[in-house]
Design a protein around this motif. Structure first.
Motif, PDB file in Angstrom:
ATOM      1  N   PHE A 176      88.910  78.229  75.668  1.00  0.00           N
ATOM      2  CA  PHE A 176      87.844  79.415  76.434  1.00  0.00           C
ATOM      3  C   PHE A 176      86.613  78.802  77.074  1.00  0.00           C
ATOM      4  O   PHE A 176      86.348  77.746  76.796  1.00  0.00           O
ATOM      5  N   GLY A 177      86.256  79.458  78.208  1.00  0.00           N
ATOM      6  CA  GLY A 177      85.003  79.173  78.659  1.00  0.00           C
ATOM      7  C   GLY A 177      84.334  80.309  79.504  1.00  0.00           C
ATOM      8  O   GLY A 177      84.123  80.161  80.558  1.00  0.00           O
ATOM      9  N   LEU A 178      84.068  81.431  78.759  1.00  0.00           N
ATOM     10  CA  LEU A 178      83.519  82.497  79.594  1.00  0.00           C
ATOM     11  C   LEU A 178      82.024  82.410  79.629  1.00  0.00           C
ATOM     12  O   LEU A 178      81.399  82.101  80.499  1.00  0.00           O
ATOM     13  N   ALA A 179      81.307  82.863  78.248  1.00  0.00           N
ATOM     14  CA  ALA A 179      79.896  82.769  78.056  1.00  0.00           C
ATOM     15  C   ALA A 179      79.613  81.932  76.881  1.00  0.00           C
ATOM     16  O   ALA A 179      80.418  81.592  76.152  1.00  0.00           O
ATOM     17  N   ALA A 180      78.351  81.471  76.990  1.00  0.00           N
ATOM     18  CA  ALA A 180      77.648  80.682  76.238  1.00  0.00           C
ATOM     19  C   ALA A 180      76.245  80.954  75.767  1.00  0.00           C
ATOM     20  O   ALA A 180      75.804  81.357  77.117  1.00  0.00           O
ATOM     21  N   TYR A 181      75.749  80.528  74.816  1.00  0.00           N
ATOM     22  CA  TYR A 181      74.238  80.979  74.857  1.00  0.00           C
ATOM     23  C   TYR A 181      73.587  80.000  73.880  1.00  0.00           C
ATOM     24  O   TYR A 181      74.167  79.256  72.769  1.00  0.00           O
ATOM     25  N   PHE A 182      72.370  79.572  74.023  1.00  0.00           N
ATOM     26  CA  PHE A 182      71.452  78.839  73.370  1.00  0.00           C
ATOM     27  C   PHE A 182      70.295  79.112  73.329  1.00  0.00           C
ATOM     28  O   PHE A 182      69.379  79.472  74.521  1.00  0.00           O
ATOM     29  N   TYR A 183      69.491  78.784  72.365  1.00  0.00           N
ATOM     30  CA  TYR A 183      68.115  79.014  72.141  1.00  0.00           C
ATOM     31  C   TYR A 183      67.372  77.625  72.009  1.00  0.00           C
ATOM     32  O   TYR A 183      67.580  76.944  70.954  1.00  0.00           O
ATOM     33  N   SER A 184      66.315  77.161  72.801  1.00  0.00           N
ATOM     34  CA  SER A 184      65.564  76.166  72.653  1.00  0.00           C
ATOM     35  C   SER A 184      64.400  76.353  73.583  1.00  0.00           C
ATOM     36  O   SER A 184      64.633  77.042  74.541  1.00  0.00           O
ATOM     37  N   ARG A 185      63.171  75.802  73.142  1.00  0.00           N
ATOM     38  CA  ARG A 185      61.945  75.464  74.115  1.00  0.00           C
ATOM     39  C   ARG A 185      61.520  74.125  74.605  1.00  0.00           C
ATOM     40  O   ARG A 185      60.661  74.013  75.314  1.00  0.00           O
ATOM     41  N   ASP A 186      62.767  73.620  74.695  1.00  0.00           N
ATOM     42  CA  ASP A 186      62.523  72.077  75.076  1.00  0.00           C
ATOM     43  C   ASP A 186      62.996  71.965  76.248  1.00  0.00           C
ATOM     44  O   ASP A 186      64.470  72.269  76.790  1.00  0.00           O
TER      45      ASP A 186
END
Ligand SMILES: NC(=O)c1ccc[n+]([C@@H]2O[C@H](COP(=O)([O-])OP(=O)(O)OC[C@H]3O[C@@H](n4cnc5c(N)ncnc54)[C@H](O)[C@@H]3O)[C@@H](O)[C@H]2O)c1
Ligand SMILES: O=C[C@H](O)CS(=O)(=O)O
Length: 483
Positions: free
Chosen positions: A412-422
């Motif tokens: 699959f390849g619909l949505a992805a999320y990530f959290y980073s401040r770099d």
């Protein structure tokens, strides 16, 4: 019991060729997932009736395409205004047939009605091209023309929004559209038809047919009058539509299944990441195509994140969607409960542990506890299949490369999320993730102004943004010679 201001919005009649077709004893019952009560009964239309809808769309096609875009825009805006005016009633109908909390139902209706407003404006900007020809006696011109009669097949999890998200660009481009909603949730589509008729959208331009999915789908696929099918639903059915329409080389837009990764890097704002995970995981009880299906957390913050996410999940008010206090409603059916139970047990068998929740809710029926598990194996079912339930599965990782590899290890390849401040990491990771949409430091990304869609086996095409209307247009190149 619904307490509608406008009771005419709750109709169980199919809408085709400007007429309302009531159900006979062969009709399809629509039940409330919260208590199994009967909300309505829609007709199971015959093949001949569906063919009549296709013929009515064809009869309306030329006039609708020939109308100046401004006139189509006025009607789309009027439909939009009526939806907003009646949003509370529409939300009650949606919650009654799908189960989601009223607040989420209203948010779905209002945010997706915006596609009518957005594409009404885009209709006036369907520009062609004049291309500098390579010879003095020639002129190259490009026209953009409506593709023709369109069909839409839509899912039960967003029974209102997935329809306006398709009708907006289709009608704006000059294409009549026939909608086949999910049999579990057709009443929202029919309420939209009531308002479309009230807005003055001509007969045959917007129609809603109900009945046997495969029969209707086959008619859409095989009838050459239907120039395009726009489908939102599972990858499995999307695959079937591709095969079924292959011999006619039909234009398809496919918004399919997801398996979104949600990655929390060691430099993330953990409170923001918890808020984002609550939105991305638990909205619609986890029954959205863009739900965070797998949560990857850097090993240095995994326990802290799991604890905070569990604290937030435990605060969710679980109840009947029609209760304004409810934040999580029931799942759509028993099969959904069986699937999440299977995913949970598989993860536990592979060594995961429950941080909160962990099974069906005390309310019984199809309610499931908001659940957080940690120590999940990357090979667990919950990491490989779309769970479609309130199960947050936390998998730890130790490096950026490992997180990216784990996130991309899916068809699959619909949505992805990530959290980073770099900032360097944000660009490096965003560019490497195999998804059509990436939420950076957010758990919500859908908007009428942005291109919504997937890569790999999550779909073909985009809905929303200036690109969305192209799905309903054909490009024609005129070569004028001998000038
Ligand atoms: N990518 C997106 O934008 C998006 C949005 C919402 C839901 N989805 C996906 O949809 C799935 C959940 O919705 P669902 O259970 O309604 O999906 P589904 O594929 O079972 O059904 C979707 C629609 O297809 C119809 N259908 C089923 N079999 C058919 C056939 N043989 N021919 C023609 N039509 C047929 C159904 O009646 C329904 O109207 C999940 O996989 C979810 O990820 C994707
Ligand atoms: O699941 C279907 C919807 O497309 C999700 S969203 O409301 O667009 O985020």
């Amino acid at each position: 019991m619904l307490s509608l201001r406008d009771k005419s919005l709750l109709t169980a009649n199919a809408y085709l060729d400007g007429t309302w077709i009531c159900a006979d004893d062969q009709g399809i019952d629509v039940t409330n997932p919260a208590d199994g009560s009967l909300v309505g009964r829609v007709p199971s239309l015959s093949r001949e009736m569906v063919q009549r809808a296709i013929d009515a769309a064809e009869a309306a096609r030329e006039d609708w395409a020939a109308r100046p875009a401004r006139q189509r825009a006025v009607l789309l805006r009027r439909w939009y205004d009526l939806i907003i005016e009646n949003a509370d009633d529409l939300a009650q109908i949606l919650t009654a047939e799908q189960g989601k909390p009223l607040s989420e139902a209203k948010a779905e209706i209002v945010s997706n009605a915006a596609y009518l407003e957005w594409f009404g404006e885009e209709a006036k900007r369907v520009y062609g091209e004049v291309i500098p020809a390579p010879a003095a006696d020639r002129r190259f011109i490009v026209l953009k023309q409506p593709i023709g009669v369109c069909a839409a097949v839509t899912p039960w999890n967003f029974p209102n929004g997935m329809i306006t998200r398709k009708a907006g660009p289709a009608l704006a481009a000059g294409c009549p559209i026939i909608v086949k909603p999910a049999s579990q949730t057709p009443l929202s589509a029919l309420a939209l038809a009531v308002l479309a008729e009230r807005a003055g959208i001509p007969k045959g331009v917007f129609q809603v047919v109900t009945g046997k999915a495969q029969m209707i789908g086959t008619l859409f696929c095989k009838n050459p009058t239907v120039a395009k099918i726009s489908f939102t639903g599972s990858t499995e059915v999307g695959r079937w539509l591709i095969a079924e329409s292959a011999d006619g080389i039909k234009r398809l837009s496919l918004e399919l299944g997801g398996n979104a990764p949600f990655i929390v890097f060691e430099d993330a704002d953990l409170d923001a990441a918890v808020q984002g995970a609550m939105m991305a995981k638990f909205r619609n009880s986890g029954q959205t195509c863009v739900c965070a299906n797998r949560i990857y957390v850097h090993e240095s913050v995994a326990d802290k994140f799991a604890y905070r996410l569990a604290q937030a999940a435990e605060k969710l008010v679980v109840g009947v969607g029609s209760d304004p206090a409810t934040e999580q409603g029931p799942l759509i059916d028993r099969a959904a409960v069986e699937k999440v139970t299977r995913h949970l047990q598989d993860a536990l068998d592979r060594g995961a542990r429950v941080v909160t929740g962990g099974g069906p809710h005390a309310l019984g029926g199809t309610w499931f506890q908001p659940t957080v598990i940690t120590g999940v194996s990357p090979d667990a079912l919950v990491a490989r299949e779309e769970t479609f339930a309130p199960l947050a599965a936390i998998i730890s990782f130790s490096s950026d490369d490992e997180a990216i590899a784990l996130a991309n290890a899916t068809e699959f390849g619909l949505a992805a999320y990530f959290y980073s401040r770099d900032l360097a990491r944000v660009f490096r990771v965003a560019e490497k993730l195999e998804a059509g949409m990436v939420g950076v430091n957010t758990g919500a990304l859908a908007s009428e102004a942005a291109p919504f869609g997937g890569v790999k086996q999550s779909g073909i095409g985009r809905e929303g943004s200036r690109h969305g209307i192209d799905e309903y247009l054909e490009m024609k190149y005129l070569c004028l010679a001998g000038l």
